[in-house]
Write a protein that holds these residues in place. Structure first.
Motif, PDB file in Angstrom:
ATOM      1  N   ILE A  40       0.868  -1.274   0.003  1.00 10.04           N
ATOM      2  CA  ILE A  40       0.016   0.098  -0.057  1.00 10.04           C
ATOM      3  C   ILE A  40       0.840   1.064  -0.002  1.00 10.04           C
ATOM      4  O   ILE A  40       0.494   2.325  -0.861  1.00 10.04           O
ATOM      5  N   GLN A  41       2.046   1.234   0.804  1.00 11.20           N
ATOM      6  CA  GLN A  41       2.747   2.331   0.771  1.00 11.20           C
ATOM      7  C   GLN A  41       3.513   2.632  -0.304  1.00 11.20           C
ATOM      8  O   GLN A  41       3.744   3.719  -0.827  1.00 11.20           O
ATOM      9  N   ALA A  42       4.174   1.613  -0.945  1.00 10.36           N
ATOM     10  CA  ALA A  42       4.623   1.822  -2.212  1.00 10.36           C
ATOM     11  C   ALA A  42       3.966   2.144  -3.343  1.00 10.36           C
ATOM     12  O   ALA A  42       4.107   3.113  -4.125  1.00 10.36           O
ATOM     13  N   GLU A  43       2.668   1.819  -3.339  1.00 16.56           N
ATOM     14  CA  GLU A  43       1.672   2.026  -4.424  1.00 16.56           C
ATOM     15  C   GLU A  43       1.208   3.682  -4.324  1.00 16.56           C
ATOM     16  O   GLU A  43       1.189   4.387  -5.326  1.00 16.56           O
ATOM     17  N   ALA A  44       1.226   4.177  -3.019  1.00 13.79           N
ATOM     18  CA  ALA A  44       1.116   5.403  -2.500  1.00 13.79           C
ATOM     19  C   ALA A  44       2.070   6.334  -2.869  1.00 13.79           C
ATOM     20  O   ALA A  44       1.891   7.472  -3.555  1.00 13.79           O
ATOM     21  N   ILE A  45       3.355   5.943  -2.771  1.00 18.10           N
ATOM     22  CA  ILE A  45       4.553   7.010  -3.283  1.00 18.10           C
ATOM     23  C   ILE A  45       4.481   6.892  -4.830  1.00 18.10           C
ATOM     24  O   ILE A  45       4.554   8.034  -5.298  1.00 18.10           O
ATOM     25  N   LEU A  46       4.229   5.914  -5.519  1.00 16.18           N
ATOM     26  CA  LEU A  46       4.358   6.023  -6.717  1.00 16.18           C
ATOM     27  C   LEU A  46       3.327   6.878  -7.574  1.00 16.18           C
ATOM     28  O   LEU A  46       3.337   7.308  -8.639  1.00 16.18           O
ATOM     29  N   ASN A  47       1.870   6.963  -6.840  1.00 18.89           N
ATOM     30  CA  ASN A  47       1.004   7.696  -7.302  1.00 18.89           C
ATOM     31  C   ASN A  47       0.903   9.247  -6.970  1.00 18.89           C
ATOM     32  O   ASN A  47       0.014  10.015  -7.031  1.00 18.89           O
ATOM     33  N   MET A  48       2.249   9.561  -6.184  1.00 18.19           N
ATOM     34  CA  MET A  48       2.160  11.068  -5.562  1.00 18.19           C
ATOM     35  C   MET A  48       2.489  11.961  -6.770  1.00 18.19           C
ATOM     36  O   MET A  48       3.008  11.511  -7.877  1.00 18.19           O
ATOM     37  N   ARG A  49       1.787  13.169  -6.653  1.00 12.64           N
ATOM     38  CA  ARG A  49       1.801  14.217  -7.739  1.00 12.64           C
ATOM     39  C   ARG A  49       3.267  14.868  -7.145  1.00 12.64           C
ATOM     40  O   ARG A  49       3.559  14.956  -6.424  1.00 12.64           O
ATOM     41  N   LEU A  50       3.925  15.519  -8.318  1.00 15.43           N
ATOM     42  CA  LEU A  50       4.998  16.236  -8.235  1.00 15.43           C
ATOM     43  C   LEU A  50       4.843  17.350  -7.151  1.00 15.43           C
ATOM     44  O   LEU A  50       5.764  17.944  -6.453  1.00 15.43           O
ATOM     45  N   ARG A  51       3.563  18.056  -7.259  1.00 17.84           N
ATOM     46  CA  ARG A  51       3.407  19.261  -6.501  1.00 17.84           C
ATOM     47  C   ARG A  51       3.437  18.900  -4.886  1.00 17.84           C
ATOM     48  O   ARG A  51       3.564  19.653  -4.033  1.00 17.84           O
ATOM     49  N   ALA A  52       3.269  17.515  -4.529  1.00 20.40           N
ATOM     50  CA  ALA A  52       3.265  17.090  -3.340  1.00 20.40           C
ATOM     51  C   ALA A  52       4.719  17.164  -2.756  1.00 20.40           C
ATOM     52  O   ALA A  52       4.969  16.874  -1.661  1.00 20.40           O
ATOM     53  N   LEU A  53       5.756  17.196  -3.550  1.00 22.84           N
ATOM     54  CA  LEU A  53       7.213  17.140  -3.038  1.00 22.84           C
ATOM     55  C   LEU A  53       7.704  18.600  -2.534  1.00 22.84           C
ATOM     56  O   LEU A  53       8.863  18.617  -2.105  1.00 22.84           O
ATOM     57  N   ARG A  54       6.808  19.599  -2.287  1.00 18.55           N
ATOM     58  CA  ARG A  54       7.000  20.681  -1.472  1.00 18.55           C
ATOM     59  C   ARG A  54       7.113  20.429  -0.087  1.00 18.55           C
ATOM     60  O   ARG A  54       6.537  19.572   0.383  1.00 18.55           O
ATOM     61  N   LYS A  55       8.178  21.260   0.440  1.00 15.77           N
ATOM     62  CA  LYS A  55       8.396  21.280   1.789  1.00 15.77           C
ATOM     63  C   LYS A  55       7.161  21.333   2.632  1.00 15.77           C
ATOM     64  O   LYS A  55       6.935  20.772   3.780  1.00 15.77           O
ATOM     65  N   LEU A  56       6.226  22.062   2.346  1.00 13.81           N
ATOM     66  CA  LEU A  56       4.976  22.432   3.240  1.00 13.81           C
ATOM     67  C   LEU A  56       4.124  21.335   3.213  1.00 13.81           C
ATOM     68  O   LEU A  56       3.284  21.029   4.239  1.00 13.81           O
ATOM     69  N   GLU A  57       3.973  20.257   2.200  1.00 12.13           N
ATOM     70  CA  GLU A  57       3.224  19.138   2.103  1.00 12.13           C
ATOM     71  C   GLU A  57       3.746  18.245   3.021  1.00 12.13           C
ATOM     72  O   GLU A  57       3.220  17.636   3.729  1.00 12.13           O
ATOM     73  N   GLU A  58       5.128  18.235   3.433  1.00 15.81           N
ATOM     74  CA  GLU A  58       5.495  17.305   4.263  1.00 15.81           C
ATOM     75  C   GLU A  58       5.014  17.670   5.674  1.00 15.81           C
ATOM     76  O   GLU A  58       4.934  16.879   6.500  1.00 15.81           O
ATOM     77  N   ILE A  59       5.312  19.092   5.959  1.00 15.83           N
ATOM     78  CA  ILE A  59       4.830  19.312   7.351  1.00 15.83           C
ATOM     79  C   ILE A  59       3.474  19.029   7.549  1.00 15.83           C
ATOM     80  O   ILE A  59       2.995  18.731   8.704  1.00 15.83           O
ATOM     81  N   SER A  60       2.421  19.261   6.574  1.00 22.31           N
ATOM     82  CA  SER A  60       1.013  18.864   6.769  1.00 22.31           C
ATOM     83  C   SER A  60       0.934  17.406   6.907  1.00 22.31           C
ATOM     84  O   SER A  60      -0.097  17.007   7.755  1.00 22.31           O
ATOM     85  N   ILE A  61       1.490  16.730   6.368  1.00 21.54           N
ATOM     86  CA  ILE A  61       1.503  15.179   6.435  1.00 21.54           C
ATOM     87  C   ILE A  61       1.935  14.824   7.843  1.00 21.54           C
ATOM     88  O   ILE A  61       1.439  13.971   8.540  1.00 21.54           O
ATOM     89  N   ARG A  62       3.135  15.519   8.493  1.00 26.18           N
ATOM     90  CA  ARG A  62       3.535  15.491   9.928  1.00 26.18           C
ATOM     91  C   ARG A  62       2.180  15.624  10.754  1.00 26.18           C
ATOM     92  O   ARG A  62       1.893  14.967  11.791  1.00 26.18           O
ATOM     93  N   GLU A  63       1.625  16.865  10.508  1.00 24.91           N
ATOM     94  CA  GLU A  63       0.557  17.130  11.379  1.00 24.91           C
ATOM     95  C   GLU A  63      -0.715  16.222  11.437  1.00 24.91           C
ATOM     96  O   GLU A  63      -1.232  15.977  12.442  1.00 24.91           O
ATOM     97  N   GLU A  64      -0.977  15.905   9.985  1.00 25.23           N
ATOM     98  CA  GLU A  64      -2.028  14.885   9.902  1.00 25.23           C
ATOM     99  C   GLU A  64      -1.791  13.720  10.706  1.00 25.23           C
ATOM    100  O   GLU A  64      -2.768  13.037  11.370  1.00 25.23           O
ATOM    101  N   HIS A  65      -0.560  13.181  10.649  1.00 28.28           N
ATOM    102  CA  HIS A  65      -0.250  11.876  11.093  1.00 28.28           C
ATOM    103  C   HIS A  65      -0.208  11.733  12.589  1.00 28.28           C
ATOM    104  O   HIS A  65      -0.944  11.171  13.270  1.00 28.28           O
ATOM    105  N   THR A  66       0.130  13.132  13.193  1.00 25.01           N
ATOM    106  CA  THR A  66      -0.189  13.258  14.652  1.00 25.01           C
ATOM    107  C   THR A  66      -1.474  13.502  14.846  1.00 25.01           C
ATOM    108  O   THR A  66      -1.651  12.513  16.074  1.00 25.01           O
ATOM    109  N   ALA A  67      -2.173  14.086  14.478  1.00 25.98           N
ATOM    110  CA  ALA A  67      -3.640  14.419  14.676  1.00 25.98           C
ATOM    111  C   ALA A  67      -4.516  12.763  14.583  1.00 25.98           C
ATOM    112  O   ALA A  67      -5.190  12.409  15.496  1.00 25.98           O
TER     113      ALA A  67
END
Length: 743
Positions: free
Chosen positions: A421-448
């Motif tokens: 599931i993780q490998a498939e999700a990484i392969l389906n990531m959009r290029l715009r999701a590579l921004r630093k801000l997206e990483e921050i929001s993912i960490r916040e969502e993971h915590t919540a």
């Protein structure tokens, strides 16, 4: 060919007709009970209603969306879920939209959906529909694995076996249904009061029905009215799950010019068609059964307004209305039979606490299933987010693998020990999701989500907290649909049982003179007026005149039969003088093997003498012989082989009795006891035969008897026949009637 015949013959089984019928009828009965007629205790719906709401949800006919044609909804329901007639389904849809049929409508209708007069809705191609907020509450959570689904009739899709039902629909909207060998009848109730009772059951699981009835004092009908049932009867109905409630129309008296008044009915009982009610009152007026009422008018607009005009300003409005309550549907009885399908699809008659408990248990199951569903979603999302975080930490290596490797997915799984599931999700990531801000929001969502996951796991282990959440949900329903809202405000007033308003018969029947004719074969009729000469009255072939009495239409007719029973008839109920009338046996419970002994008009306070063929009798107060039922009232008890022979009004100070042996005895009336029921005392002793006739008379006036040709004879010197009761007597005076009868 023989092999085919043999194969076909192998399918034929010899079965008893009774076994085949019972098996097939049982299948039909179970189908009717479980899939058509009885509601589910959890969501209060039958399958057709559940399918309607689910199909409308699939069509996205939410309360905030636009309307769609009812024909579209009906088509979807037939095609996907409910292969029955379109008109039956449309009728069910229409009822769910009628605010005079459902206390809390489940469908918001646009167009003509019928009215309280009984007019039908417009055709389905003209009307439009969408769900109401109440229906939305019933469906809330259906996409969160809150309930079980089952295959549809064709196996192409699935349908819910029950709805999540955040709204207590069974009690709020009630239910009606007739299955095979059983039925259900549940009146609607007030949601605010239901929620109060639910909260009490959460707090006190073993709550008494008495306390619940304090919180839910009775039904709340969409058409209002006044509930006039005694509290003890209401309590007994809710304790047993069976009973009935007395419901009356709401009315008020309005003063009019000239010092008079008129009565205005503003609310009529539930499920009474206004037009039919007016027709019934008009029919009673024409038949002169409402002597105090002059006219009725319908001045209704969107609100009901029936105007009743009394014949006179002196008429007491309470007496007038009481007469209408007794004869029309201005008063009805709403039955209660809480026969429902429980969670195991088994029909059961439940009491009030059991119904409330079943709803709460269902909500508890829904909460647990929704929580597990959410935990599954969180677990899946956390797994994806953890894969994203690995990708962000190794972004350059991820890009290189994707660009250079033939099988980047397998390589990433091996390199960082990712799940599929993780490998498939990484392969389906959009290029715009590579921004630093997206990483921050993912960490916040993971915590919540991690925090929410921990909270939900704690909820699954804490039953008390789950019931607290259910209580909050009940409070939310109460605030949305309860007594403080326009929709939820109580409409039916809880009144007191009616005080004993005495309605004189003159208030119900117009007083008119009539002549009652009863033939030898027991055919009875009434002629208008007091007619002295009825010789031209016609009878059936072989029949003859027997009783002719003058009466008023407000009188009661007493019929004494050979079985010792008195039957009571209202003179106004007798058929008119045209034709031969009707058999008295059909109007009373008089058996075919019994005959009529006496027929007289009831006079309150009078006394009657009754006697049997074996010479026993007594005096009975006439007020005690009035029968309240069609089967009459037993007054004279009879010995084996004896039958009632005499019934006459007491008018005198002595009793004359003559036997079939032509012996006459006279004794003082005071020797005859007064009783309300019994066999009586011996009037005259016989060696052979029995009693022929008896009468009371004044000794000073002499004893009279019919001498034929309309003449009477009177004997004043009676000393030879005066004796004690139960003596044998002696032969009557010369010239006494050969019929051995005094009249």
């Amino acid at each position: 060919m023989s092999a085919m015949a043999s194969s076909a013959a192998g399918e034929i089984r010899d079965v008893k007709l009774s076994d085949a019928l019972s098996e097939r009828y049982l299948s039909y009965a179970l189908s009717t009970i479980m899939a058509r007629s009885l509601p589910d205790v959890r969501d209060g719906l039958k399958p057709v209603h559940r399918r309607l709401l689910y199909a409308m949800r699939q069509l996205k006919l939410d309360p905030s969306s636009g309307f769609k044609k009812s024909a579209r909804v009906v088509g979807d329901v037939i095609g996907k879920f409910h292969p029955h007639g379109d008109q039956a389904i449309y009728d069910a849809l229409v009822r769910l939209a009628q605010d005079f049929s459902l206390r809390f409508p489940l469908i918001d209708g646009q167009g003509n959906f019928g009215n309280v007069d009984g007019d039908n809705a417009a055709a389905m191609r003209y009307t439009e529909a969408r769900l109401t907020e109440v229906a939305a509450a019933l469906l809330n959570g259906i996409d969160e694995d809150a309930v079980d689904f089952r295959p549809t009739y064709d196996g192409e899709a699935e349908e819910p076996a029950v709805l999540p039902a955040a709204f207590p629909n069974l009690l709020a909207n009630g239910a009606q249904g007739i299955a095979v060998g059983m039925a259900t009848s549940i009146p609607p109730h007030n949601v605010g009061e239901i929620c109060d009772a639910l909260l009490h059951v959460i707090k006190t699981p073993n709550a008494t029905v008495e306390k619940l009835v304090d919180l839910m004092p009775g039904p709340d009908f969409p058409t209002g009215g006044i509930l006039v049932e005694a509290r003890e009867n209401i309590l007994e109905a809710y304790k047993t799950g069976k009973g009935s409630f007395r419901l009356r129309a709401r009315w008020e008296s309005e003063k009019i010019k000239g010092g008079g008044y008129q009565i205005v009915v503003t609310e009529i009982p539930f499920q009474v068609q206004k037009s039919r009610l007016i027709e019934k009152i008009a029919e009673l007026l024409i038949a002169k059964k409402l002597a105090m009422l002059a006219d009725i008018r319908d001045e209704s607009t969107d609100e009901i307004r029936l105007v009743l005009e009394p014949k006179s300003r002196n008429v007491d409005p309470d007496v007038l209305m009481e007469s209408l309550f007794r004869q029309t549907d201005l008063e009805t009885r709403a039955s209660l039979n809480m026969n429902v399908l429980n969670a195991d699809n088994t029909p059961k008659v439940m009491n009030l606490r059991e119904v409330l408990r079943a709803f709460l248990d269902h909500r508890h199951d829904v909460l647990k299933r929704q929580t597990l569903f959410r935990l599954g979603k969180i677990e899946h999302r956390l797994e994806v987010l953890e894969g994203y975080l690995i990708a962000y930490l190794n972004i350059d290596e991820v890009i290189r693998i994707i660009r250079e490797e033939d099988d980047p997915k397998a390589r990433m799984i091996k390199r960082w020990k990712l799940s599929d599931i993780q490998a498939e999700a990484i392969l389906n990531m959009r290029l715009r999701a590579l921004r630093k801000l997206e990483e921050i929001s993912i960490r916040e969502e993971h915590t919540a989500l991690t925090k929410e996951q921990k909270d939900l796991k704690g909820l699954m282990k804490n039953e008390g907290r789950r019931w607290s959440i259910i209580g909050d949900q009940v409070k939310e329903i109460r605030s949305q649909f309860g007594s403080k809202t326009d929709l939820g405000a109580r409409r039916t007033e809880i009144g007191a049982p009616p005080s004993g308003v005495i309605v004189p018969l003159e208030a119900v029947v117009e007083r008119e003179p009539v002549t009652v004719l009863c033939s030898g074969m027991g055919w009875v009729r009434s002629l208008k007026g007091h007619q002295e000469d009825v010789t031209d009255a016609k009878y059936k072939e072989g029949d003859r005149e027997r009783f002719v009495v003058h009466a008023q239409t407000t009188d009661k007719l007493l019929v004494f039969a050979t079985n010792g029973r008195f039957y009571t008839l209202g003179v106004d109920k007798l058929p008119g003088g045209r034709g031969f009338g009707e058999p008295l046996r059909l109007m009373t419970g008089l058996p075919n093997d019994q005959d009529i002994v006496g027929l007289l008009v009831h006079e309150p306070g009078r006394r009657l003498m009754v006697a049997s063929s074996d010479g026993r009798g007594f005096i009975v107060p006439e007020d005690e012989v009035i029968a309240q039922t069609k089967n009459g009232k037993q007054i004279l008890n009879l010995a084996q082989g004896a039958e009632a022979a005499v019934c006459s009004a007491v008018d005198g100070d002595h009793v004359a009795v003559i036997g079939e042996n032509r012996k006459l005895i006279i004794f003082p009336l005071e020797e005859l006891p007064e009783m309300t029921r019994g066999r009586g005392v011996i009037l005259q002793k016989y060696k052979d035969g029995g009693l022929s006739d008896a009468k009371t008379f004044y000794l000073a006036d002499g004893l009279s008897w019919a001498a034929g040709a309309g003449r009477t004879r009177t004997e004043t010197d009676l000393s030879a026949w005066v004796g004690k009761r139960s003596q044998a007597g002696r032969l009557p005076p010369n010239g006494f009637a050969r019929s051995n009868k005094f009249s």
